[in-house]
Write an enzyme that holds these catalytic residues in place. Structure first.
Site, PDB file in Angstrom:
ATOM      1  N   GLY A 207       0.962  -1.245   0.092  1.00 44.31           N
ATOM      2  CA  GLY A 207      -0.035   0.005  -0.297  1.00 44.31           C
ATOM      3  C   GLY A 207       0.672   1.350   0.180  1.00 44.31           C
ATOM      4  O   GLY A 207       2.152   0.999  -0.410  1.00 44.31           O
ATOM      5  N   ASN A 208       0.349   2.319   0.365  1.00 47.26           N
ATOM      6  CA  ASN A 208       0.976   3.652   0.425  1.00 47.26           C
ATOM      7  C   ASN A 208       0.444   4.620   1.601  1.00 47.26           C
ATOM      8  O   ASN A 208      -0.511   4.297   1.926  1.00 47.26           O
ATOM      9  CB  ASN A 208       1.173   4.448  -0.856  1.00 47.26           C
ATOM     10  CG  ASN A 208      -0.397   4.589  -1.591  1.00 47.26           C
ATOM     11  OD1 ASN A 208      -1.035   5.562  -0.879  1.00 47.26           O
ATOM     12  ND2 ASN A 208      -0.456   3.995  -2.644  1.00 47.26           N
ATOM     13  N   TYR A 209       1.028   5.508   1.736  1.00 43.96           N
ATOM     14  CA  TYR A 209       0.718   6.683   2.907  1.00 43.96           C
ATOM     15  C   TYR A 209      -0.448   7.560   2.413  1.00 43.96           C
ATOM     16  O   TYR A 209      -0.838   8.297   3.394  1.00 43.96           O
ATOM     17  CB  TYR A 209       1.926   7.455   3.040  1.00 43.96           C
ATOM     18  CG  TYR A 209       2.999   6.719   3.933  1.00 43.96           C
ATOM     19  CD1 TYR A 209       2.819   6.025   4.953  1.00 43.96           C
ATOM     20  CD2 TYR A 209       4.100   6.969   3.005  1.00 43.96           C
ATOM     21  CE1 TYR A 209       3.970   5.362   5.185  1.00 43.96           C
ATOM     22  CE2 TYR A 209       5.488   5.939   3.708  1.00 43.96           C
ATOM     23  CZ  TYR A 209       5.539   5.366   4.873  1.00 43.96           C
ATOM     24  OH  TYR A 209       6.423   4.830   5.407  1.00 43.96           O
TER      25      TYR A 209
END
Ligand code: PMT
Length: 395
Positions: A207-209
């Site tokens: 995923g990412n932020y």
């Protein structure tokens, strides 16, 4: 402003004397104004003055003494096209930010269906206090428009920031709001927001932020301007406020692409603010991968669909598509190449090199890039950035 219903909230600060002038200006412009005042507000300005100016009884208590008549904050919230709280004290701001509904003003705020503006007024130290600033940030994240206080001499005779903005300027902000409010009515806007999660096994993902804050701010801004909004959201911990926003929750890039192909096809405006994972695991394990069984592990990744590029390739005349670019280097040239490659009309560039910009923050600092020009904006709240982006769209 003719015929507009405005709830004017007044809380207990010395700037309440200016509220009478604000009320007069609004009535003169043709607005119907209902004053809601806190118990402390009445110590600074009398309800008699306010009801004489508005032509309506002032609401302050939940019940009228003796008659037992109940004042419905829900009805007021539905009636209002706009709620303006001027002055808003540190206490009222704190209650609004935390949902402390112990007076008629805050209860009405919690029931307000349309836009809310807040004009803070307090001493400079109270304004600068971290708790006030935290509460202001919370209100902004909730979609409240802050009319920031000016600097000058305060009631304490100290000089600094905390003076309520002058009534004439507040009226100007209200006029601007009503000018914007219907500008997208009858239009459909589709927006992607948040991250995507690409499953590795039942407990892990790539995923990412991204928090979704930028995309949700865009959705609320478009809805406030009268658009019907389809918001395709990756996994985020945010709520939608406007009833004009239809939220479609997805998890992976493939799910987001499928929803986007449906929703962007008939949208007048399409905005790709999601941070989509560019790759996903080739296979997803059916049960949890055990670390005891391996010393090393290699994940084989395959490319995800480029949602903006696919939708962009199917763009019809009259549609306006906006992409984002999150860059660390060669910002402008990378943005321009994305504009072409993805058949977009505009790119909103945010750089991870700018403090307060990009992932998770309540603020952003952007440059809007079109084929013809580019314009950089200062650091602003994500809601204000959303307003700048919508203002820049040429339909
Ligand atoms: O969610 P927040 O915490 O508020 O943070 C906001 C944000 C930083 C995520 C947002 O402002 C932002 O920059 N979004 C785009 C991030 C990104 O993925 O940028 P990119 O340069 O990799 O992609 C360019 C464009 O193509 C973007 O419009 C992106 O949505 C789109 N894209 C990218 C890859 C892909 N597979 N499909 C896409 O649609």
């Amino acid at each position: 402003m003719k015929g507009k219903h405005i709830v004017l909230g007044i809380s207990g600060g010395i700037a309440a004397y200016k509220s009478a002038h604000l009320l007069r200006l609004l009535v003169k412009q043709g607005a119907e104004v209902q004053v809601v005042i806190t118990p402390n507000g009445k110590e600074f300005i009398t309800p008699v003055t306010l009801s004489a100016l508005s032509g309506k009884p002032v609401v302050s208590e939940f019940f009228t003494a003796n008659s037992g008549e109940w004042h419905s904050h829900v009805d007021l919230g539905i009636w209002a096209d706009l709620m303006v709280i001027a002055p808003a004290t540190a206490s009222t701001i704190g209650k609004m930010a935390n949902g402390v509904a112990d007076n008629m003003l805050v209860t009405t705020y919690l029931s307000a269906k349309e836009h809310v503006m807040v004009a803070p007024a307090m001493d400079l130290d109270m304004w600068a206090h971290p708790s006030t600033q935290r509460n202001i940030a919370t209100l902004e994240a909730d979609g409240v428009e802050i009319i920031y206080p000016a600097s000058g001499e305060l009631a304490s005779h100290l000089v600094g920031k905390g003076r309520m903005e002058e009534p004439e300027n507040i009226v100007e902000r209200i006029r601007e709001y009503f000018g914007r409010a219907g500008s997208l009515s009858g239009k459909k806007v589709a927006i992607t927001a948040g991250p995507t999660y690409e499953r590795i096994d039942p407990v892990r993902f790539i995923g990412n932020y991204s928090s979704g804050k930028m995309g949700f701010a865009l959705a609320e801004e478009c809805a406030a301007r009268g658009a019907e909004v389809a918001l395709i959201a990756g996994p985020v911990a945010l709520d939608v406020k406007s009833p004009r926003i239809r939220r479609i929750d997805v998890e992976s890039a493939v799910e987001m692409r499928d929803a986007a192909l449906r929703e962007f096809a008939d949208a007048d405006i399409g905005i790709f603010s999601a941070a989509v994972a560019d790759y996903r695991p080739e296979t997803t394990a059916g049960s949890k991968i055990k670390r005891e069984k391996r010393d090393n592990m290699t994940l084989e990744l395959v490319k995800n669909p480029d949602i903006a590029a696919e939708c962009g390739a199917a763009k019809r005349p009259g549609q306006f598509f906006v992409g984002f670019a999150l860059e660390t280097d060669n910002e402008l040239s990378n943005s321009r190449s994305k504009l072409e490659r993805k058949h977009l009309d505009m790119i909103v560039l945010n750089s991870l090199r700018d403090k307060g910009a990009g992932f998770r923050t309540d603020t952003n600092k952007v440059t809007i890039v079109t084929r013809e020009a580019e314009k950089s904006y200062p650091l602003k709240s994500k809601r204000e950035v959303a307003a700048d982006i919508i203002d820049a769209i040429q339909l």
